[in-house]
Structure formats: structure tokens, C-alpha cells
Design a protein around this motif. Structure first.
Motif, PDB file in Angstrom:
ATOM      1  N   THR A 199       0.853  -1.198   0.000  1.00 22.47           N
ATOM      2  CA  THR A 199       0.000   0.000   0.000  1.00 22.47           C
ATOM      3  C   THR A 199       0.888   1.247   0.000  1.00 22.47           C
ATOM      4  O   THR A 199       1.365   1.676   1.039  1.00 22.47           O
ATOM      5  N   PRO A 200       1.106   1.858  -1.170  1.00 18.99           N
ATOM      6  CA  PRO A 200       2.032   2.985  -1.259  1.00 18.99           C
ATOM      7  C   PRO A 200       1.496   4.306  -0.723  1.00 18.99           C
ATOM      8  O   PRO A 200       2.263   5.232  -0.497  1.00 18.99           O
ATOM      9  N   ASN A 201       0.163   4.390  -0.522  1.00 21.01           N
ATOM     10  CA  ASN A 201      -0.406   5.652  -0.040  1.00 21.01           C
ATOM     11  C   ASN A 201      -1.664   5.350   0.770  1.00 21.01           C
ATOM     12  O   ASN A 201      -2.112   4.204   0.873  1.00 21.01           O
ATOM     13  N   GLN A 258      -2.177  -7.661   6.897  1.00 27.78           N
ATOM     14  CA  GLN A 258      -1.011  -6.796   7.057  1.00 27.78           C
ATOM     15  C   GLN A 258      -0.864  -5.943   5.815  1.00 27.78           C
ATOM     16  O   GLN A 258      -1.385  -6.298   4.754  1.00 27.78           O
ATOM     17  N   VAL A 259      -0.117  -4.839   5.949  1.00 25.58           N
ATOM     18  CA  VAL A 259       0.237  -4.065   4.758  1.00 25.58           C
ATOM     19  C   VAL A 259       1.749  -3.874   4.730  1.00 25.58           C
ATOM     20  O   VAL A 259       2.437  -4.097   5.732  1.00 25.58           O
ATOM     21  N   ALA A 260       2.235  -3.464   3.566  1.00 20.84           N
ATOM     22  CA  ALA A 260       3.653  -3.170   3.414  1.00 20.84           C
ATOM     23  C   ALA A 260       3.809  -1.821   2.729  1.00 20.84           C
ATOM     24  O   ALA A 260       2.985  -1.446   1.886  1.00 20.84           O
ATOM     25  N   ILE A 261       4.845  -1.090   3.110  1.00 18.00           N
ATOM     26  CA  ILE A 261       5.205   0.162   2.453  1.00 18.00           C
ATOM     27  C   ILE A 261       6.613  -0.005   1.886  1.00 18.00           C
ATOM     28  O   ILE A 261       7.344  -0.911   2.292  1.00 18.00           O
ATOM     29  N   ASN A 309      11.180   5.652  -9.278  1.00 19.56           N
ATOM     30  CA  ASN A 309      10.185   4.644  -8.931  1.00 19.56           C
ATOM     31  C   ASN A 309       8.903   5.272  -8.387  1.00 19.56           C
ATOM     32  O   ASN A 309       7.810   4.977  -8.852  1.00 19.56           O
ATOM     33  N   ILE A 310       9.054   6.177  -7.403  1.00 16.61           N
ATOM     34  CA  ILE A 310       7.854   6.765  -6.790  1.00 16.61           C
ATOM     35  C   ILE A 310       7.842   8.293  -6.873  1.00 16.61           C
ATOM     36  O   ILE A 310       7.072   8.954  -6.191  1.00 16.61           O
ATOM     37  N   SER A 325      13.211  11.226   1.720  1.00 16.41           N
ATOM     38  CA  SER A 325      12.565  11.884   2.864  1.00 16.41           C
ATOM     39  C   SER A 325      11.092  12.160   2.585  1.00 16.41           C
ATOM     40  O   SER A 325      10.233  11.999   3.464  1.00 16.41           O
ATOM     41  N   GLU A 326      10.787  12.546   1.340  1.00 16.62           N
ATOM     42  CA  GLU A 326       9.383  12.772   0.980  1.00 16.62           C
ATOM     43  C   GLU A 326       8.581  11.474   1.027  1.00 16.62           C
ATOM     44  O   GLU A 326       7.419  11.465   1.451  1.00 16.62           O
ATOM     45  N   SER A 327       9.203  10.363   0.595  1.00 17.28           N
ATOM     46  CA  SER A 327       8.497   9.074   0.634  1.00 17.28           C
ATOM     47  C   SER A 327       8.155   8.695   2.077  1.00 17.28           C
ATOM     48  O   SER A 327       7.062   8.203   2.355  1.00 17.28           O
ATOM     49  N   LEU A 328       9.081   8.962   2.984  1.00 16.33           N
ATOM     50  CA  LEU A 328       8.844   8.640   4.392  1.00 16.33           C
ATOM     51  C   LEU A 328       7.721   9.505   4.967  1.00 16.33           C
ATOM     52  O   LEU A 328       6.896   9.031   5.749  1.00 16.33           O
ATOM     53  N   GLU A 329       7.691  10.776   4.550  1.00 15.35           N
ATOM     54  CA  GLU A 329       6.611  11.665   5.002  1.00 15.35           C
ATOM     55  C   GLU A 329       5.255  11.170   4.516  1.00 15.35           C
ATOM     56  O   GLU A 329       4.256  11.252   5.233  1.00 15.35           O
ATOM     57  N   ARG A 330       5.220  10.643   3.299  1.00 23.30           N
ATOM     58  CA  ARG A 330       3.966  10.131   2.743  1.00 23.30           C
ATOM     59  C   ARG A 330       3.420   8.950   3.536  1.00 23.30           C
ATOM     60  O   ARG A 330       2.217   8.691   3.548  1.00 23.30           O
TER      61      ARG A 330
END
Length: 301
Positions: A84-86, A100-103, A115-116, A121-126
Motif C-alpha cells: 500500500t504505497p499511499n 497486514q500491509v507493506a510500504i 520509482n515513486i 525523505s518525501e516518501s517517508l513523510e507520505r
């Protein structure tokens, strides 16, 4: 791990074929996916990643993940998880009843951008709102970390960088970090150096490995990881898959090959190799291709 044995008594196999495998193959029917997952559910596997709640525009192979989750017959002792990317993907996954989910993020900036479409750092904030919702709903979250050895855009990834981002994922609330050699260029010594660096930040019991076999080193790298105490291994039935953002990357290491190696080392998996091979033959027939697994081909009548 006993003092007389450098190997753990048991390892856990996390089966990625239905997601990480099939998302990089041609589109197959929803029924074919359901049949694969139901076959795998009867092999003794305890964790199967069944799909990905991403935009069908980007990953059309995963467009039916909700239908797969809702229609498949579940086994009570199997964890069924999804990527689940978002937050939107997380909400759809919850509607589908995942356990369960995975990021996922990358240890390299170049891969993250390609990729995204954002920085590390922005990916972690998301991920923060996903983690908040998961905590409220008591849903475990697994973290995937790509390019832990090399990046197709940035070249070698420093072990310290891998350790830093892995710690960020742990601090976010992930219960386990899966270390991914996305383009399959790792070798045992480089893998050892990387795991040593990560282990300074994270207990070995919260680490998993996820090796692609592009350069034929996946089994050697897994052997290295388990001698260092790692007991969770991501695999893909029949060696399905690849990576759309890493040119030439072959599938994740084949489940059958890892099971055979573990048998030979006296490591318990709880998984029936022959049943896994049969599931692999069935989905490969559907894909009109041969399994990438050497063990699968050797077992085939």
C-alpha cells in the motif's frame, strides 16, 4: 541459533509470487491469481503477499487486487498481506480485509525519484498517515527497502545509507524491514557488510532479506544472511517477476530453490516443496513460460 550450528533451526518464507512476481509478468486473469494463492495457501506457507493497491495506470497487473482478496478462500494460519504505497491504497486494502500491509522506499535517491517520483525523505513523510491509520486499526506494517547493494541510477549504495533509511522505517513503526537487492548485483561479502551496518541500528530479529537473482547470486546471498542470524526470507514461486524500474532485473529468488537449500542445511521451513513446485507449474502454464527455478525444472516429471 544453537552454539554448535551456524544456521538457525527455522526460517520463515514470505511468498511474493502473487504480487512481486505477477506485477512484472503479463496480465493474468483474476481466477488464475486466486488459484495460485489458494494453492500456495495449502503448502505450509505462513505469509503470502497477495497484491498491491496501487494505481492501475502504473501497475495494470495489480488492478484486480481487491477482487482477488475478496474472492479467494483463506486458510486460518496464513497471513495475507498487500503493498500500500499511499493512504488511498491502505483504505482499499482495509476494505478488502488484508491482515497486514507493506510500504516501500529506496536506499538510493535515484531509484526513489524514478520509482515513486519523490525523494527518500518525501516518501517517508507520505507514509506517516498510513502508519497512523495502521496503528489505530492494529494492522502490522512491513517496510521494504530497495537498492540495498546497488542502484541502477546511482551505482553502489553505501551500507551506512541503507542502515540510516532502514532505521527511519523502523522509527516510523514498521515491525520488520525487508532488505532488497533490487537489481540482483549483490555478492556475499557486500551483503555481509550491508547487514553488519544495518544491524548496528536494528535488531537482527527485525530484518528480512529480499534478493533478486539477476546475476545468479541470490542463494549465496541468502546463505550469507542466515549465517548472520536473519530468519525471514522473501521468495517468489517459480522465480516469477522482475522490476519495471530496474532494466534487466530478473525475478525474486525462486521459493523452490530456497526451500531445497534449507532442506539441505537442516533448516525447518514448514513448507512442502513439491506442493510449491506444483503451484509454480500451474501459474507458469498460464503465463506460457518456463519456471525460472532450477529446482522446479529438476522436479518436473
Amino acid at each position: 541459533m544453537s552454539a554448535t550450528n551456524k544456521y538457525p533451526e527455522k526460517v520463515t518464507i514470505v511468498e511474493m509470487g502473487a504480487r512481486d512476481g505477477l506485477q512484472n509478468e503479463r496480465v493474468v486473469s483474476t481466477n488464475a491469481k486466486i488459484n495460485l494463492i489458494e494453492q500456495l495457501s495449502e503448502t505450509g506457507l505462513s505469509h503470502i503477499e497477495v497484491g498491491s493497491f496501487v494505481s492501475p495506470k502504473w501497475v495494470p497487473q495489480m488492478a484486480d487486487s481487491k477482487a482477488v482478496m475478496e474472492r479467494m478462500i483463506r486458510e486460518p494460519n496464513v497471513i495475507y498481506s498487500a503493498l500500500t504505497p499511499n493512504l488511498q491504497g491502505f483504505e482499499k486494502a482495509m476494505e478488502s480485509g488484508v491482515d497486514q500491509v507493506a510500504i516501500f522506499t529506496s536506499a538510493s535517491e535515484g531509484f526513489c525519484q524514478n520509482n515513486i517520483n519523490c525523494s527518500i525523505s518525501e516518501s517517508l513523510e507520505r507514509f506517516a498517515p498510513i502508519m497512523e491509520q495502521a496503528k489505530q486499526q492494529n494492522i502490522p506494517v512491513r517496510g521494504y527497502l530497495s537498492c540495498v547493494v546497488d542502484c541502477p541510477y546511482d551505482g553502489p549504495t553505501s551500507p551506512e545509507q541503507v542502515a540510516s533509511v532502514a532505521k527511519d522505517l523502523l522509527d516510523l513503526g514498521c515491525y520488520e524491514i525487508s532488505l532488497g537487492d533490487t537489481i540482483g548485483t549483490g555478492t556475499p561479502q557486500r551483503v555481509s557488510n550491508m547487514i553488519q551496518a544495518v544491524h548496528k541500528q536494528i535488531p537482527i530479529s527485525q530484518l528480512a532479506v529480499h534478493f533478486h537473482d539477476t546475476w545468479g547470486q541470490a542463494l549465496a546471498n541468502i546463505h550469507q544472511a542466515i549465517t548472520m542470524g536473519i530468519t525471514v526470507i522473501d521468495t517468489s514461486v517459480a522465480g516469477l517477476g522482475g522490476c519495471p524500474y530496474a532494466k534487466g532485473a530478473s525475478g525474486n529468488v525462486a521459493t523452490e530453490d530456497v526451500l531445497y537449500m534449507c532442506q539441505g542445511l537442516g533448516i525447518e521451513t514448514g513448507v512442502d516443496l513439491n506442493k510449491v513446485a506444483q503451484a509454480g507449474w500451474a501459474i507458469c502454464k498460464n503465463l506460457n513460460k518456463q519456471p525460472s527455478s532450477k529446482v522446479s525444472l529438476a522436479l518436473r516429471p
